[in-house]
Design a protein around this motif. Structure first.
Motif, PDB file in Angstrom:
ATOM      1  N   ALA A   1      -2.301   1.453  -5.700  1.00 53.59           N
ATOM      2  CA  ALA A   1      -1.991   0.234  -6.446  1.00 53.59           C
ATOM      3  C   ALA A   1      -3.167  -0.278  -7.271  1.00 53.59           C
ATOM      4  O   ALA A   1      -3.067  -1.299  -7.937  1.00 53.59           O
ATOM      5  CB  ALA A   1      -1.542  -0.862  -5.475  1.00 53.59           C
ATOM      6  N   GLY A   2      -4.293   0.421  -7.190  1.00 51.66           N
ATOM      7  CA  GLY A   2      -5.459  -0.013  -7.952  1.00 51.66           C
ATOM      8  C   GLY A   2      -6.196  -1.185  -7.335  1.00 51.66           C
ATOM      9  O   GLY A   2      -6.892  -1.928  -8.020  1.00 51.66           O
ATOM     10  N   ILE A   3      -6.043  -1.356  -6.013  1.00 54.22           N
ATOM     11  CA  ILE A   3      -6.718  -2.435  -5.285  1.00 54.22           C
ATOM     12  C   ILE A   3      -7.919  -1.838  -4.552  1.00 54.22           C
ATOM     13  O   ILE A   3      -7.809  -0.789  -3.924  1.00 54.22           O
ATOM     14  CB  ILE A   3      -5.746  -3.093  -4.286  1.00 54.22           C
ATOM     15  N   GLY A   4      -9.043  -2.511  -4.605  1.00 58.55           N
ATOM     16  CA  GLY A   4     -10.279  -1.950  -4.061  1.00 58.55           C
ATOM     17  C   GLY A   4     -10.348  -1.886  -2.555  1.00 58.55           C
ATOM     18  O   GLY A   4     -11.093  -1.087  -1.989  1.00 58.55           O
ATOM     19  N   GLY A   5      -9.568  -2.722  -1.878  1.00 58.15           N
ATOM     20  CA  GLY A   5      -9.597  -2.752  -0.423  1.00 58.15           C
ATOM     21  C   GLY A   5      -8.916  -4.007   0.085  1.00 58.15           C
ATOM     22  O   GLY A   5      -8.292  -4.747  -0.688  1.00 58.15           O
ATOM     23  N   PHE A   6      -9.053  -4.275   1.375  1.00 53.93           N
ATOM     24  CA  PHE A   6      -8.369  -5.420   1.964  1.00 53.93           C
ATOM     25  C   PHE A   6      -9.070  -5.842   3.259  1.00 53.93           C
ATOM     26  O   PHE A   6      -9.822  -5.073   3.854  1.00 53.93           O
ATOM     27  CB  PHE A   6      -6.898  -5.082   2.256  1.00 53.93           C
TER      28      PHE A   6
ATOM     29  N   ALA B   1     -10.095   0.941   0.001  1.00 49.43           N
ATOM     30  CA  ALA B   1      -8.916   1.713  -0.379  1.00 49.43           C
ATOM     31  C   ALA B   1      -9.233   3.204  -0.294  1.00 49.43           C
ATOM     32  O   ALA B   1     -10.398   3.617  -0.367  1.00 49.43           O
ATOM     33  CB  ALA B   1      -8.489   1.357  -1.803  1.00 49.43           C
ATOM     34  N   ILE B   2      -8.190   4.000  -0.131  1.00 51.70           N
ATOM     35  CA  ILE B   2      -8.334   5.453  -0.054  1.00 51.70           C
ATOM     36  C   ILE B   2      -7.551   6.102  -1.194  1.00 51.70           C
ATOM     37  O   ILE B   2      -6.364   5.814  -1.383  1.00 51.70           O
ATOM     38  CB  ILE B   2      -7.833   5.996   1.297  1.00 51.70           C
TER      39      ILE B   2
ATOM     40  N   ALA C   1      -4.576   1.318   3.416  1.00 53.29           N
ATOM     41  CA  ALA C   1      -5.684   1.771   2.572  1.00 53.29           C
ATOM     42  C   ALA C   1      -5.195   2.731   1.493  1.00 53.29           C
ATOM     43  O   ALA C   1      -5.645   2.679   0.340  1.00 53.29           O
ATOM     44  CB  ALA C   1      -6.756   2.439   3.434  1.00 53.29           C
ATOM     45  N   ILE C   2      -4.268   3.612   1.852  1.00 55.01           N
ATOM     46  CA  ILE C   2      -3.702   4.542   0.866  1.00 55.01           C
ATOM     47  C   ILE C   2      -2.842   3.786  -0.145  1.00 55.01           C
ATOM     48  O   ILE C   2      -2.889   4.053  -1.350  1.00 55.01           O
ATOM     49  CB  ILE C   2      -2.883   5.633   1.571  1.00 55.01           C
ATOM     50  N   ARG C   3      -2.052   2.815   0.341  1.00 61.06           N
ATOM     51  CA  ARG C   3      -1.222   2.016  -0.566  1.00 61.06           C
ATOM     52  C   ARG C   3      -2.105   1.285  -1.578  1.00 61.06           C
ATOM     53  O   ARG C   3      -1.797   1.247  -2.783  1.00 61.06           O
ATOM     54  CB  ARG C   3      -0.384   1.006   0.212  1.00 61.06           C
ATOM     55  N   CYS C   4      -3.223   0.713  -1.105  1.00 64.40           N
ATOM     56  CA  CYS C   4      -4.142   0.032  -2.004  1.00 64.40           C
ATOM     57  C   CYS C   4      -4.731   0.996  -3.034  1.00 64.40           C
ATOM     58  O   CYS C   4      -4.887   0.656  -4.206  1.00 64.40           O
ATOM     59  CB  CYS C   4      -5.265  -0.631  -1.204  1.00 64.40           C
ATOM     60  N   GLY C   5      -5.054   2.205  -2.575  1.00 68.40           N
ATOM     61  CA  GLY C   5      -5.589   3.202  -3.493  1.00 68.40           C
ATOM     62  C   GLY C   5      -4.633   3.497  -4.625  1.00 68.40           C
ATOM     63  O   GLY C   5      -5.032   3.638  -5.794  1.00 68.40           O
TER      64      GLY C   5
END
Length: 228
Positions: free
Chosen positions: A111-116, A145-146, A105-109
């Protein structure tokens, strides 16, 4: 921009209600000096994203004792008995996430990704209230994402531009948190001149780092001791 500053100068970078990303696994890789500076402010209602809430009387546990933490998002709060008791009394909000989910979730945050979507925690209490989808015949839940208002991280070395090198297990949540904070403050054991770090060992490029401070702690055996 001058990135290397005195630790006391970071106090003005925080405000009440901030969501703070805090590196560390136990005390390994935890920004202890930065946390100590937060103790000297009057900010409250912090939302802390961290693997755990420090160890007894050290790290984030100090902020918890002082009553500055409103909510904790992380994986291993059971090692902090007082935090569990506070949660049971409704005095502390906790969002419990499996450790891999927290990291992603932190990695997505960053990378500009909303979630997974993930299969982890499907069918458990941790999945309650979360969107569920069936993909290729298997159940998944959606995790947002966080990101953080401020990321406080710990590294072994920095140059004066803010390039960071980590030491072994201190490279836990720190590198990904450095990408996910609006403001990123790095606490380091050693500050060197530009060009002294081997580029092959730089994990966090300086573009992610806003400020660098010198740590006031050193590791003696298995203990983290404040320098005098």
């Amino acid at each position: 921009m001058i990135k290397v500053i005195e630790s006391s100068e970071i106090r003005k970078l925080f405000k009440s209600g901030d969501q703070i990303l805090t590196g560390g696994f136990g005390l390994s890789g935890a920004p202890l000096t930065i946390i100590d500076e937060l103790l000297e402010t009057d900010i409250t209602d912090l939302i802390v994203v961290s693997n755990n809430l420090g160890d007894l009387g050290q790290g984030l546990h100090k902020l918890f004792i002082q009553g500055k933490i409103k909510k904790a998002i992380g994986s291993f709060f059971s090692i902090n008995r007082e935090a569990v008791i506070a949660w049971s009394k409704g005095e502390l909000e906790i969002d419990l996430l499996p450790q891999g989910t927290l990291a992603e979730a932190i990695r997505c945050g960053g990378a500009g990704i909303g979630g997974f979507y993930t299969k982890t925690a499907v069918g458990t209490e941790l999945a309650e209230g979360k969107e569920e989808r069936v993909i290729d015949g298997e159940r998944y839940i959606f995790e947002k994402a966080i990101k953080g208002d401020v990321a406080i991280i710990k590294a072994a070395k920095a140059d004066r531009l803010g390039n960071l090198v980590y030491h072994t297990t201190a490279r836990n949540f720190n590198p990904m948190m450095a990408t996910a904070g609006k403001i990123v403050i790095a606490e380091v054991d050693q500050i060197v001149e530009v060009g002294e770090l081997d580029p092959e060992y730089i994990v966090t490029p300086h573009a992610y780092v806003d400020y660098v401070i010198q740590s006031k702690y050193s590791k003696v055996g298995s203990e983290f001791v404040e320098s005098r």
